[in-house]
Design a protein around this motif. Sequence first.
Motif, short mmCIF file in Angstrom:
data_model
loop_
_atom_site.label_atom_id
_atom_site.label_comp_id
_atom_site.label_asym_id
_atom_site.label_seq_id
_atom_site.Cartn_x
_atom_site.Cartn_y
_atom_site.Cartn_z
N GLU A 156 62.61 46.93 11.47
CA GLU A 156 61.83 47.83 10.81
C GLU A 156 61.01 45.74 10.74
OE1 GLU A 156 60.20 48.22 6.86
OE2 GLU A 156 58.72 48.32 7.30
N GLN A 157 61.97 45.10 10.87
CA GLN A 157 61.54 42.79 10.72
C GLN A 157 60.99 42.81 11.99
OE1 GLN A 157 62.15 40.92 8.13
NE2 GLN A 157 60.18 40.28 9.77
N SER A 158 61.56 43.23 13.64
CA SER A 158 61.33 42.58 14.39
C SER A 158 60.12 43.81 15.23
CB SER A 158 62.80 43.30 15.33
OG SER A 158 64.25 42.21 15.09
N LEU A 159 59.75 44.01 14.10
CA LEU A 159 57.95 44.57 14.55
C LEU A 159 58.39 46.02 14.86
CD1 LEU A 159 55.67 41.82 16.30
CD2 LEU A 159 56.31 41.65 13.57
N GLU B 257 60.50 33.09 3.42
CA GLU B 257 59.71 32.08 4.23
C GLU B 257 59.33 32.59 5.78
OE1 GLU B 257 57.27 30.05 2.30
OE2 GLU B 257 58.23 30.99 0.70
N TYR B 258 58.19 32.98 5.61
CA TYR B 258 57.82 33.67 6.99
C TYR B 258 57.73 32.52 8.13
CZ TYR B 258 59.81 37.79 6.26
OH TYR B 258 60.81 39.72 5.57
N ASP B 259 58.18 32.53 9.34
CA ASP B 259 57.44 31.60 10.37
C ASP B 259 55.79 32.05 10.48
OD1 ASP B 259 59.81 29.81 11.36
OD2 ASP B 259 60.42 32.01 11.76
N ALA B 260 55.37 33.28 10.45
CA ALA B 260 53.96 34.02 10.72
C ALA B 260 53.41 34.37 10.00
CB ALA B 260 53.91 34.01 12.47
N TYR B 261 53.35 35.02 9.41
CA TYR B 261 51.85 35.76 9.20
C TYR B 261 51.27 36.76 9.93
CZ TYR B 261 54.72 34.51 5.05
OH TYR B 261 55.60 34.15 4.77
N LEU B 262 51.66 38.12 10.46
CA LEU B 262 50.35 38.42 11.63
C LEU B 262 49.47 39.85 11.17
CD1 LEU B 262 53.33 38.83 14.33
CD2 LEU B 262 52.21 37.29 14.04
N ALA B 263 48.29 39.81 12.28
CA ALA B 263 47.17 41.03 11.66
C ALA B 263 47.42 41.42 12.99
CB ALA B 263 46.13 40.46 12.00
N ASN B 264 47.68 42.74 13.58
CA ASN B 264 47.38 42.91 14.57
C ASN B 264 48.15 42.41 15.77
OD1 ASN B 264 46.88 45.70 13.67
ND2 ASN B 264 44.57 44.74 13.88
N ASP B 265 49.56 41.68 15.21
CA ASP B 265 50.65 41.05 16.53
C ASP B 265 49.32 39.36 16.54
OD1 ASP B 265 51.87 42.90 17.19
OD2 ASP B 265 51.09 43.50 18.98
N LYS C 28 63.90 34.12 13.23
CA LYS C 28 65.93 34.76 12.68
C LYS C 28 65.42 35.72 13.06
CE LYS C 28 66.32 30.89 9.46
NZ LYS C 28 66.25 31.01 7.92
N SER C 29 67.11 36.53 12.99
CA SER C 29 67.23 37.97 13.62
C SER C 29 67.17 38.28 11.35
CB SER C 29 68.31 38.11 13.56
OG SER C 29 69.18 38.07 13.22
N ALA D 15 58.84 35.29 21.48
CA ALA D 15 60.28 35.72 20.67
C ALA D 15 59.77 37.48 21.77
CB ALA D 15 59.43 36.09 19.47
N SER D 16 61.00 38.28 22.13
CA SER D 16 61.67 39.41 21.98
C SER D 16 61.09 39.91 20.68
CB SER D 16 62.57 39.28 22.39
OG SER D 16 62.78 41.40 22.82
N VAL D 17 60.37 41.42 20.94
CA VAL D 17 60.48 42.65 20.06
C VAL D 17 60.29 43.65 19.79
CG1 VAL D 17 59.31 40.98 18.18
CG2 VAL D 17 57.94 42.11 19.44
N PHE D 18 60.30 44.86 19.41
CA PHE D 18 60.15 45.87 19.90
C PHE D 18 58.58 46.07 20.18
CE2 PHE D 18 63.90 46.65 17.35
CZ PHE D 18 65.15 47.45 18.74
#
Length: 488
Positions: free
Chosen positions: A133-136, A229-237, A166-167, A48-51
């Motif tokens: 912010e959603q795109s990290l 409903e998200y695809d993933a939940y992240l802790a430090n990416d 998703k965007s 995924a392309s993120v900030f």
Amino acid sequence: MYRRQFLKTLASAAVVSPVLNFTRAYANPAPTDLVIGRRILEVNGRAASVFGLADRNGNPGLALDAGADFNVRLINETSEDTLIHWHGLTPPWQMDGVPDNPAALLPGKEMRDYQFPVGPGGTHWMHAHTLQEQSLLAAPLIVRTAEDRARDEQEVVILLHDFSFKSPEELLDGLKGGGSGHGGMPMDHQAMMSMMTNMHGQHQMPKNGTSGMGMPMMGMSTMDLNDIEYDAYLANDRTLDDPEVVRIENGGRVRLRIINGATATAFTIDTGRVVGSLIAVDGIDIEPTSASHFPISMGQRLDIRLELPPGSGSYPVLALREGAREQTGIILATKGATIKKIDSTASEAGPVLDLGLEQQLRASAPLAARSPDHQFMMALTGDMATYTWSIETSEPLSVAKDRRVRFIMRNMSMMSHPMHLHGHHFQVVGINGQALSGAVRDTVMLTPMAEIVVDFDTRNPGRWPLHCHHLYHMATGMMTFITYDGAI
Ligand SMILES: [Cu+2]
């Protein structure tokens, strides 16, 4: 203004290109570069392309010294316009980082300098005040005191996030399209107006009880926990499929600095078999309180001290998604300890957040005793059919400098709202009709139908946002401004 300042500096610099040479030519002390970039993150085996928001060495975020200057050059290496808000700091409002309030977005390939006092120590963070912010586009902003550095404990920063392939625009369209399967219904307009009338007539906090607000009104359905409903939940990416493993010493002391940078997900932090001591919320000390489960809503921070048992071992620190089985987290492990795989889906749903912990919190340094000079009532309302949220206030939020201000906030909806005030720290002084000398913080969660009262002093003139830290509630209207009369 900043753009102009920057151009002036640029003109006087001997070297205008490349950017790095220019930075070295800058007058003393040199600002710290903070770079907004794009990066590829692999989530669930898919790219995924993120900030990214990092220093020149690629370390995310900033770590600063308390009492020093925030002296940062924000460099936008992407091609998109954006801006960063310093959540938890109290800069002059022109540097607060909310687009067009008043500073404009930072165009792609441009930079902007920031300089103001950092203030006291604390666990803070920074993020785009936009859908980005959603795109990290978020990172830790840790301010350490001399005592923090001298203490014999290991600091572990955990930034939580919710991730979708998703965007954010698609996610927002999905919510507005009404296809999200919400159970919660808004209070009808008449009921809301009669509630507002009651609020206007009420000049003191109720002495006790729930003021009839403790239970959902007839006809309202049950509370509504998660919008997306998200695809993933992240802790430090990272997810629990490949979690960050932090090496710790046998029997060591750890200070967790946990930031909920998720845009629309609340969690409960689970320290497992190690009882933690919560020592600060939103970067500000409280009277320590011990537990192994700690609620954290969007925008909030928790500083939790852990004293690990002697001997080797591994100690997961988990974040349980509210009312659902997904979880994320990191693993603390001594050298050579066996690390067991933890599933990203738990056997049980995470707790539904309540105000139990908030009611227990006591400020280490409460506000000086003073009765409010200004008092404002506000109702948090929402219309699920159109996915529109708002803050309805009894009058415009206009204040004078050096006054004590009280907000009486009532949540008239069936979703929780973490309410964040920029540029100030408020003290929680009332919860559901009960007075308390609660935490001093910058973001407080109102559960469905809850009433929370906060006090703060008007020391920082400006036009300051007050909003829900659920990104999609904010984007669809749950944001207002408090303005200093004649002081800006
Ligand atoms: Cu909200």
